[in-house]
Design a protein around this motif. Structure first.
Motif, PDB file in Angstrom:
ATOM      1  N   ALA A 272       0.822  -1.205   0.000  1.00 30.79           N
ATOM      2  CA  ALA A 272       0.000   0.000   0.000  1.00 30.79           C
ATOM      3  C   ALA A 272       0.861   1.262   0.000  1.00 30.79           C
ATOM      4  O   ALA A 272       1.974   1.282   0.531  1.00 30.79           O
ATOM      5  CB  ALA A 272      -0.924   0.002   1.208  1.00 30.79           C
ATOM      6  N   TYR A 273       0.297   2.323  -0.604  1.00 33.94           N
ATOM      7  CA  TYR A 273       0.909   3.643  -0.625  1.00 33.94           C
ATOM      8  C   TYR A 273      -0.078   4.649  -0.053  1.00 33.94           C
ATOM      9  O   TYR A 273      -1.290   4.520  -0.257  1.00 33.94           O
ATOM     10  CB  TYR A 273       1.263   4.060  -2.055  1.00 33.94           C
ATOM     11  CG  TYR A 273       2.519   3.413  -2.586  1.00 33.94           C
ATOM     12  CD1 TYR A 273       3.690   4.139  -2.742  1.00 33.94           C
ATOM     13  CD2 TYR A 273       2.553   2.061  -2.907  1.00 33.94           C
ATOM     14  CE1 TYR A 273       4.855   3.553  -3.220  1.00 33.94           C
ATOM     15  CE2 TYR A 273       3.708   1.453  -3.381  1.00 33.94           C
ATOM     16  CZ  TYR A 273       4.854   2.213  -3.535  1.00 33.94           C
ATOM     17  OH  TYR A 273       6.017   1.631  -3.986  1.00 33.94           O
ATOM     18  N   ALA A 274       0.430   5.658   0.651  1.00 37.14           N
ATOM     19  CA  ALA A 274      -0.411   6.750   1.145  1.00 37.14           C
ATOM     20  C   ALA A 274       0.372   8.049   1.052  1.00 37.14           C
ATOM     21  O   ALA A 274       1.579   8.078   1.333  1.00 37.14           O
ATOM     22  CB  ALA A 274      -0.846   6.501   2.582  1.00 37.14           C
ATOM     23  N   ASP A 275      -0.295   9.127   0.653  1.00 31.21           N
ATOM     24  CA  ASP A 275       0.373  10.405   0.365  1.00 31.21           C
ATOM     25  C   ASP A 275       1.507  10.201  -0.633  1.00 31.21           C
ATOM     26  O   ASP A 275       2.506  10.930  -0.631  1.00 31.21           O
ATOM     27  CB  ASP A 275       0.928  11.055   1.644  1.00 31.21           C
ATOM     28  CG  ASP A 275      -0.150  11.460   2.637  1.00 31.21           C
ATOM     29  OD1 ASP A 275      -1.318  11.589   2.219  1.00 31.21           O
ATOM     30  OD2 ASP A 275       0.177  11.639   3.826  1.00 31.21           O
ATOM     31  N   GLY A 276       1.375   9.170  -1.491  1.00 30.18           N
ATOM     32  CA  GLY A 276       2.417   8.863  -2.461  1.00 30.18           C
ATOM     33  C   GLY A 276       3.614   8.145  -1.899  1.00 30.18           C
ATOM     34  O   GLY A 276       4.564   7.855  -2.634  1.00 30.18           O
TER      35      GLY A 276
END
Length: 297
Positions: A272-276
């Motif tokens: 997973a990725y978050a805020d890039g």
């Protein structure tokens, strides 16, 4: 305070990503530094050699009791700043200098005028926003956990080309072989097992420079917006992509939307990725953190 004693100037830490926006970060830093000092702030000017050093500098400044941490850069720099200030009471200011700048979009900050953005920091009243949290990590925008995350993972492994074209090529490469993913979702204790092209968990409505995947997400409602795109054909996925910029993908028959306080997302082989930023492999539990960020906007 004794009569005639001048008030103590407030101290802010200015933290810059010098590589943001193909070098715009350094130019924006110079403008912001001048504007903040002209406004009477004592400015601690910080530039880290890498993300780890930058985070250490930010956390040291917060521990020293600065009034605000002002970050110059894109969503990655905002993400780093949030790790330092979340739940501390220290305010976060933003001078956009990246490519996507989704958090700046949320706050209607000037994205191409660092002087105007710095002036907003000076003149603004602190505002409380929610954050999302998974493990020790906070995020502001969206956690991607499907086709979009797979594309990110491929693009990060590529050394050529640079910029947006790398993500375009990674998207084309993944489209040739991508198959729906089998997910298990725990939505506030209600378990769903399903196949989908992607699952996105939004604290805010967009990521990736204006892709409004979690259209309708609010920054101060204490809830997460979980969007599921059910299986569709590869041509259908290509046709759906432009709709994300307008938020009209919400009318697709494969679209579903849940609002929850907590979600656990599980699927085999997905990072997973978050805020890039790369967060880690599934499963992950994400919770809403109401009012955890004080932002200057």
């Amino acid at each position: 305070m004794d009569a005639g004693t001048a008030p103590v100037a407030r101290e802010v830490a200015l933290l810059t990503n010098p590589t943001a926006g193909k070098g715009r970060g350094l130019a924006a830093r110079a403008v912001a530094l001048r504007r903040l000092r002209e406004a009477g702030f004592v400015v601690r000017d910080l530039v880290g050699g890498d993300a780890g050093e930058s985070l250490d500098l930010a956390r040291d400044a917060v521990a020293d009791g600065v009034w605000a941490l002002v970050v110059v850069g894109g969503d990655g720099m905002v993400h780093l700043g949030v790790q330092a200030v979340a739940a501390t009471g220290v305010h976060l200011g933003i001078v956009p200098a990246g490519t996507g700048n989704d958090v700046a979009r949320y706050l209607d900050l000037p994205r191409k005028d660092p002087a105007a953005a710095a002036d907003r920091v000076v003149a603004s009243t602190p505002r409380r926003l929610d954050l999302a949290r998974t493990g020790p990590t906070y995020f502001v925008t969206v956690l991607a956990a499907g086709f979009d995350a797979v594309v990110n993972e491929r693009a990060n492994a590529m050394t050529w080309p640079r910029g947006q074209m790398r993500y375009n090529l990674a998207t084309l490469a993944e489209l040739r072989t991508f198959e729906p993913i089998s997910y298990t979702l725990d939505l506030d204790g209600e378990v769903h097992r399903l196949d989908a092209m992607l699952v996105a968990v939004g604290n805010g409505p967009s990521f990736g420079g204006g892709l409004r995947i979690t259209e309708g997400a609010l920054l101060d409602d204490g809830l997460l917006d979980v969007v599921v795109i059910r299986p569709m054909s590869r041509p259908g996925l290509v046709r759906a992509y432009p709709k994300l910029f307008r938020g009209t993908h919400v009318h697709l028959p494969e679209y579903e939307h849940h609002r929850v306080r907590s979600v656990t997302v599980a699927a085999p082989g997905i990072v997973a990725y978050a805020d890039g930023e790369r967060i880690g492999g599934l499963p992950l539990t994400i919770t809403s953190q109401p009012g955890a960020l004080s932002v200057l906007s």
